[in-house]
Structures are given as structure tokens and as C-alpha cells.
Design an enzyme around this catalytic site. Structure first.
Site, PDB file in Angstrom:
ATOM      1  N   TYR A  56       3.403   1.147  11.325  1.00 33.39           N
ATOM      2  CA  TYR A  56       2.992   2.344  11.513  1.00 33.39           C
ATOM      3  C   TYR A  56       1.655   2.090  12.274  1.00 33.39           C
ATOM      4  O   TYR A  56       0.963   1.945  11.231  1.00 33.39           O
ATOM      5  CB  TYR A  56       2.979   3.330   9.707  1.00 33.39           C
ATOM      6  CG  TYR A  56       4.016   3.149   9.075  1.00 33.39           C
ATOM      7  CD1 TYR A  56       5.227   3.269   9.833  1.00 33.39           C
ATOM      8  CD2 TYR A  56       4.380   2.992   8.197  1.00 33.39           C
ATOM      9  CE1 TYR A  56       6.942   3.718   9.069  1.00 33.39           C
ATOM     10  CE2 TYR A  56       5.430   3.620   6.854  1.00 33.39           C
ATOM     11  CZ  TYR A  56       6.583   3.679   7.748  1.00 33.39           C
ATOM     12  OH  TYR A  56       7.765   3.724   6.847  1.00 33.39           O
ATOM     13  N   HIS A 122      11.926  -4.003   6.517  1.00 31.96           N
ATOM     14  CA  HIS A 122      12.119  -2.893   7.664  1.00 31.96           C
ATOM     15  C   HIS A 122      12.818  -2.683   9.085  1.00 31.96           C
ATOM     16  O   HIS A 122      12.915  -3.221   9.337  1.00 31.96           O
ATOM     17  CB  HIS A 122      10.495  -2.245   8.127  1.00 31.96           C
ATOM     18  CG  HIS A 122      10.636  -1.266   8.376  1.00 31.96           C
ATOM     19  ND1 HIS A 122       9.087  -1.366   8.685  1.00 31.96           N
ATOM     20  CD2 HIS A 122      10.789  -0.446   8.443  1.00 31.96           C
ATOM     21  CE1 HIS A 122       8.643   0.179   8.962  1.00 31.96           C
ATOM     22  NE2 HIS A 122       9.896   0.867   8.906  1.00 31.96           N
TER      23      HIS A 122
END
Length: 309
Positions: A56, A122
Site C-alpha cells: 500500500y 498478500h
């Protein structure tokens, strides 16, 4: 704020958690001072679960969250991720054991803490299953054994791949996104039963379907196809006709789903934070939610393709 136990752990999570992708400017620019204010206000509201990732903002989210939680780390539950570092495949992914181990150390430094409560792999659909099971997960377990992570888990989009890993019994938690909301609630039938059978906790993310259920529309990179976009527009229009913010309806619906302990939603401002808290504390009328689901079902909003399998 309603709190629930994450199954298989001793973590008590708020029904609404803080998805920290916006701290990485994934949905628009955010000043550091504003990031601190939002995080501290969330804590005061009882939203003390923060989920981030080195992906992110390409480490920006973790760094900002670490600065915002400086001095109040003991008030927060933090999850981060490892394995995804940029948008494109294959360059943006690395599930090798050495990279996962190094990634966790880097995240701890950015977050200014000596442990995280959960570390997820992830988007595991972008890794070979053998590498996920034989390299990446053992690296997470090493971190857990060393006290650098209390619990370990996997995250991703295709539910069947998450189920496959959950059924190995190797993970404490699983994070699913865009499958626990008004547009797609299949997490309840597909993932939750498998997780319960193996004592694995479930976290659901993105009740606004990564911005698709937003009057302003999703970001340019959103992968949804035209049919799902039309379904989203129909729900937004009906909420507007009824005088109910679509975000309030979406969060109310996601929080009410049976199974997930917490619903992570991206929060970009104190106004959005206040709206999230209001939706959790004073849910939208169930009749309207049922009507929205019926309208959704008129569309063939199939999931998009994600991953290498």
C-alpha cells in the site's frame, strides 16, 4: 463498537476495522498530519484494528501508520502482509522464504514495533501453491516462533485458493476482500465453513468493493467488469432514491454477515470515520438491505479473474 473474537486466537477485534490502504495514497493524496488525526480518532472510537501492507503506497502506508501509532502501540491490533510489493506480476511478487523473512523485519521497522498481531501472505493467488506452503508459510511460522508475529495467515481474492490453504490447517487467520458485501457475499457460504472446521479466524475487507459502491465511482485501476459495475450503479441509485448513503448500507450489510470477526474498510478522512462508526452502531433498516440484495441478483456480476492459477 461491537467487538468479536477472531476464531482460533485471543484477539478481540472491532466489528469495523481500519483498512490502511488510503494511508498509502491508494485512493488519493493524504497529508501525514491528517493520517495521524484519523488514526488517533479511530482509536478513540474503538476502531483499534489496523491492517496495512508494504504494497500500500509502496511502504508509505506502513510508515505513516507507524508514525501515527507512536506512543500508543499498546492500544492497537496491527496486521500487515508480505509477498506483494508492487502492482504487476511477476516483478511485484516474491514469496520466497528469504524475502518473506526480510519483509517482516522491514515492516516492523516501518511500523515502529517489535511485533505485529497478524502477518498475512498478500494475494497468494500470485504464488505457486508449493512455494506458499513450503517457503512462505514456514517463514511466517518462524516469525511467530520468534515473537515477531502473534498469528499468521493468508489473504487473496479467489475464495477457492484461500479454502485450499485453510484446509491444510497451517494458518490462524484468513483475509478475504470483495466477497463479503452487498455485491458479493459468497464468503459466508464458501470460506467461512472451511475456516470454522479448521479453527481459523476470518477477516473480511472492502465492504464498498474497493470503491465500486461509491457515488464517485471506483479508482481507474479497478478490475470489475461491466456487469458488476452496472449492478453497483443500480444499488447506488436505489440508495440515493431512498435517502440512505450507500456506504452506510454497505457497511451495515457487511457487519451483519455471519462469520467474519471484523470488516476492514478504507478510511481516508475523519468524516468517513464518523460515517463508519455510525453505520456500525445504527445499522440501516434490514428491509432496505434485503431489497438491495434482490436488485443485485438481477445482474450476472461474476468475480473478476485474479492470479496465476
Amino acid at each position: 463498537m461491537l467487538r468479536r473474537t477472531l476464531e482460533g486466537t485471543d484477539l478481540e477485534l472491532p466489528a469495523v476495522g481500519f483498512g490502511a490502504a488510503p494511508l498509502g495514497d491508494e485512493y488519493g493524496a493524504l497529508a501525514q498530519q491528517e493520517a495521524v488525526r484519523i488514526v488517533r480518532a479511530a482509536l478513540d472510537f474503538g476502531i483499534d484494528y489496523f491492517d496495512t501492507s508494504p504494497y500500500y503506497g509502496r511502504t508509505l502506508s506502513e510508515s505513516r501508520l507507524g508514525r501515527a501509532l507512536a506512543g500508543v502501540r499498546d492500544r492497537a491490533v496491527i496486521s500487515t502482509k508480505a509477498g506483494r510489493y508492487d502492482r504487476d506480476y511477476p516483478g511485484g511478487f516474491d514469496f520466497s522464504r528469504g524475502r518473506i523473512t526480510a519483509s517482516i523485519e522491514e515492516s516492523l521497522k516501518r511500523l515502529r514495533t517489535n511485533y505485529v498481531d497478524i502477518v498475512f501472505l498478500h494475494d497468494i493467488e500470485f504464488g505457486a501453491l508449493s512455494m506458499i506452503l513450503d517457503d512462505a508459510l514456514p517463514a511466517l511460522m518462524d516469525a511467530r516462533d520468534a515473537g515477531k508475529a502473534r498469528y499468521v495467515g493468508v489473504s487473496g481474492y479467489p475464495l477457492e485458493i484461500l479454502v485450499e490453504v485453510v484446509e491444510t490447517g497451517a494458518v490462524d487467520a484468513v483475509l478475504s476482500y470483495c466477497h463479503g458485501d452487498l455485491l458479493d457475499d459468497s464468503v459466508v457460504e464458501v470460506l467461512v465453513p472451511a475456516a470454522r472446521a479448521h479453527g481459523c479466524g476470518v477477516v473480511s475487507a472492502s465492504p464498498l468493493h474497493m470503491g465500486l459502491l461509491s457515488p464517485t465511482g471506483p479508482p481507474q485501476w479497478h478490475p470489475a467488469g461491466p456487469e458488476r459495475r452496472r449492478a453497483a450503479r443500480a444499488l447506488i441509485d436505489h440508495c440515493e432514491d431512498m435517502g440512505v448513503p450507500v456506504a452506510a448500507a454497505a457497511i451495515s450489510y457487511a457487519v451483519d454477515l455471519a462469520g467474519p470477526a471484523s470488516v476492514l474498510t478504507g478510511i481516508s478522512s475523519e468524516a468517513e470515520l464518523t460515517a463508519c462508526v455510525a453505520a456500525a452502531r445504527d445499522p440501516v433498516d434490514r428491509g432496505l438491505l434485503d431489497d438491495l440484495v434482490a436488485r443485485r441478483n438481477r445482474f450476472d456480476g461474476r468475480p473478476w479473474s485474479s492470479g496465476i492459477r
